[in-house]
Write a protein that holds these residues in place. Structure first.
Motif, mmCIF file in Angstrom:
data_model
loop_
_atom_site.group_PDB
_atom_site.id
_atom_site.type_symbol
_atom_site.label_atom_id
_atom_site.label_comp_id
_atom_site.label_asym_id
_atom_site.label_seq_id
_atom_site.Cartn_x
_atom_site.Cartn_y
_atom_site.Cartn_z
ATOM 1 N N LEU A 29 0.815 -1.217 0.000
ATOM 2 C CA LEU A 29 0.000 0.000 0.000
ATOM 3 C C LEU A 29 0.849 1.268 0.000
ATOM 4 C CD1 LEU A 29 -2.627 -1.143 2.694
ATOM 5 C CD2 LEU A 29 -2.775 -1.367 0.203
ATOM 6 N N ILE A 32 -0.036 3.827 -2.582
ATOM 7 C CA ILE A 32 -1.276 4.517 -2.233
ATOM 8 C C ILE A 32 -1.022 5.563 -1.161
ATOM 9 C CG2 ILE A 32 -3.591 4.212 -1.246
ATOM 10 C CD1 ILE A 32 -3.595 1.389 -2.527
ATOM 11 N N ASP A 35 0.907 8.566 -2.649
ATOM 12 C CA ASP A 35 0.102 9.450 -3.498
ATOM 13 C C ASP A 35 -1.033 10.132 -2.735
ATOM 14 O OD1 ASP A 35 1.727 8.689 -5.589
ATOM 15 O OD2 ASP A 35 0.351 7.161 -6.355
ATOM 16 N N THR A 155 -4.170 -9.252 -2.267
ATOM 17 C CA THR A 155 -4.238 -7.792 -2.174
ATOM 18 C C THR A 155 -4.154 -7.146 -3.553
ATOM 19 O OG1 THR A 155 -3.224 -7.845 0.027
ATOM 20 C CG2 THR A 155 -3.182 -5.740 -1.148
ATOM 21 N N THR A 156 -3.200 -7.614 -4.361
ATOM 22 C CA THR A 156 -3.023 -7.053 -5.705
ATOM 23 C C THR A 156 -4.254 -7.300 -6.576
ATOM 24 O OG1 THR A 156 -0.637 -7.429 -5.573
ATOM 25 C CG2 THR A 156 -1.551 -7.063 -7.745
ATOM 26 N N ILE A 159 -7.115 -4.942 -5.492
ATOM 27 C CA ILE A 159 -6.855 -3.577 -5.963
ATOM 28 C C ILE A 159 -7.096 -3.478 -7.466
ATOM 29 C CG2 ILE A 159 -5.045 -1.849 -6.323
ATOM 30 C CD1 ILE A 159 -3.889 -2.641 -3.619
ATOM 31 N N GLY A 163 -9.984 -1.197 -7.675
ATOM 32 C CA GLY A 163 -9.298 0.085 -7.615
ATOM 33 C C GLY A 163 -8.748 0.379 -6.227
ATOM 34 N N THR A 164 -8.167 1.559 -6.091
ATOM 35 C CA THR A 164 -7.494 1.917 -4.838
ATOM 36 C C THR A 164 -8.389 2.665 -3.861
ATOM 37 O OG1 THR A 164 -6.678 3.990 -5.821
ATOM 38 C CG2 THR A 164 -5.265 2.044 -6.016
ATOM 39 N N ASP A 165 -9.593 3.043 -4.283
ATOM 40 C CA ASP A 165 -10.451 3.863 -3.424
ATOM 41 C C ASP A 165 -10.875 3.140 -2.147
ATOM 42 O OD1 ASP A 165 -10.277 5.919 -5.208
ATOM 43 O OD2 ASP A 165 -12.183 5.495 -6.199
ATOM 44 N N TRP A 167 -9.056 0.870 -0.495
ATOM 45 C CA TRP A 167 -7.870 0.227 0.070
ATOM 46 C C TRP A 167 -8.002 -0.028 1.563
ATOM 47 C CZ3 TRP A 167 -5.286 2.241 4.148
ATOM 48 C CH2 TRP A 167 -5.510 3.600 4.444
ATOM 49 N N TYR A 168 -8.739 0.842 2.261
ATOM 50 C CA TYR A 168 -8.830 0.765 3.718
ATOM 51 C C TYR A 168 -9.572 -0.488 4.200
ATOM 52 C CZ TYR A 168 -13.332 2.856 2.465
ATOM 53 O OH TYR A 168 -14.553 3.100 1.886
ATOM 54 N N LYS A 244 1.865 -1.817 -11.870
ATOM 55 C CA LYS A 244 1.845 -2.289 -10.490
ATOM 56 C C LYS A 244 1.539 -3.779 -10.388
ATOM 57 C CE LYS A 244 -0.107 -1.612 -5.900
ATOM 58 N NZ LYS A 244 1.186 -1.863 -5.272
#
Length: 414
Positions: A29, A32, A35, A155-156, A159, A163-165, A167-168, A244
């Motif tokens: 992460l 993430i 950024d 995890t990959t 994502i 997407g990364t939104d 991630w939490y 990634k």
């Protein structure tokens, strides 16, 4: 249900999977965090330093109190810390005024769990009935690798799909593993530890030259393994400029696969090998992998070096544990704790130093000029320089093994 030592062994395996989650989820992460929260390379490296720094503190506390409060209570507490910290990794950055401080607090909590697990699990497995202790230890540590593989792939994939939104949600998902093992360790049977009078003290251990060499080996092993493991995802995307998903699968994921293969193979056939010679060959291969990853310009070749590094370091940590346990059968918690502390020192300092060197290299006009002559960007120059300097860690491993082989009193495990 009647629980046996087989269930104890399985709980130990899951304990090492939990530690793999703790040590390897965050790095996936990092991009993430970098950024979204605008944190620097050094701040990312500092998270790794904090993780293993707190694990060192947990190691010290475990050495002092584990025998007093019991291994069961300690193991249960370890999984509580692990679960709360992982949940915090997904929640704290979103609710703290300073997101970075939220990351720091979460890392500190789950690092406590990782440190306790690290000290406890190996002596628990070492105490279980059986003869091939070195093979059993290597097989145990292979579950750390397979846990790392699972963390990277799952995890990959999540994502990539969502997407990364979101991630939490990932750390919260992974927290279910230590929550499950919390209940397992409440029930599995544990063998009583050695009586206090039969254990070697830290003073006795530190008076032995063999033990001091073993501590050097642990520090080198921790640095060699974790520097590549922690930075490989970031290095692949920023340093090699590969996508990634490809970078994670061919870098840290394949790294973990090779590490797991090495430990699993030794777990089944290690009794036929000379462990010290195998560790020496591992150190040489590791140096070559770091050199190739940092110097070769072809991304696929550099990624293969990252992956092969997993094989080169696969036996460093469990191998040093096995050599030391065979030499000091009455070392007990103090011995495993001291080894874990020095392993964590290496694991903390190595990745952090790579981050510091990477930041400094980006400020060096001479290095940037050299990098630009090879078509490297500022970030690529920094990351490759950090990776190259990290070659010092497997070199220390080689030196330590050569010193170890000079000690005629050491009886290698068969």
């Amino acid at each position: 249900m009647r629980y046996t030592y087989k269930h104890t062994l399985h709980a130990c395996y899951i304990g090492f999977i939990t530690q793999a989650i703790i040590n390897n989820l965050g790095p996936l992460l990092f991009i993430i965090f970098h950024d979204a929260f605008q944190i620097s390379f050094e701040m990312i490296g500092r998270l790794i330093l904090i993780n293993f720094g707190i694990q060192i503190a947990a190691d010290l506390l475990t050495i002092k109190y584990a025998d007093r409060i019991g291994y069961r209570t300690s193991a249960v507490l370890a999984h509580v810390f692990s679960a709360v910290g992982l949940i915090g990794l997904g929640v704290f950055p979103l609710i703290f005024p300073d997101p970075y401080m939220g990351l720091v607090v979460a890392v500190m909590i789950y690092a406590m769990g990782g440190g306790i697990i690290e000290v406890l699990i190996s002596p628990i497995v070492d105490s279980l009935p059986g003869d091939a202790k070195a093979s059993a230890m290597s097989l145990l540590h292979s579950f750390y690798c397979w846990g790392q593989v699972a963390v990277v792939i799952i995890t990959t994939t999540i994502i990539a799909l969502f997407g990364t939104d979101l991630w939490y949600l990932l750390p919260i998902l992974w927290a279910t593993i230590p929550i499950y093992n919390f209940f397992r360790f409440m029930k599995v049977p544990l063998i009583p530890t050695l009586p206090e009078g039969e254990k070697m003290s830290l003073k006795q251990l530190f008076s032995s030259r063999l033990f001091l060499i073993a501590l050097l080996l642990m520090m080198a092993a921790g640095s060699s393994e974790l520097t590549m493991a922690q930075w490989s995802s970031f290095f692949a995307e920023k340093g090699l400029e590969v996508p990634k998903i490809m970078g994670d699968l061919l870098g840290p994921c394949l790294f973990a696969v090779f590490m797991g293969i090495g430990r699993t193979v030794y777990g089944f056939w290690g009794h036929k090998m000379d462990l010290s010679k195998t560790l020496l060959a591992s150190g040489v291969l590791c140096v070559l992998c770091y050199a190739t990853a940092s110097l070769v310009q072809i991304p696929i070749v550099a990624l293969m070096a990252v992956a092969l590094c997993g094989l080169s370091i696969s036996l460093m940590w469990p191998g040093t544990f096995s050599l030391t346990a065979a030499s000091f059968p009455k070392g007990g918690t103090a011995m495993f704790g001291a080894l874990a502390i020095f392993g964590d020192v290496g694991a903390a300092v190595g990745p952090w130093m790579a981050g510091v060197v990477s930041d400094l290299a980006q400020k060096s006009s001479q290095l940037l000029h050299i990098g630009s002559s090879f078509g490297l960007t500022v970030e690529q120059t920094g990351l490759k320089t950090g990776m190259f300097v990290s070659m010092i860690f497997p070199l220390l491993m080689i030196i330590g093994i050569l010193l170890l082989r000079q000690e005629k009193k050491l009886e290698l495990p068969k």
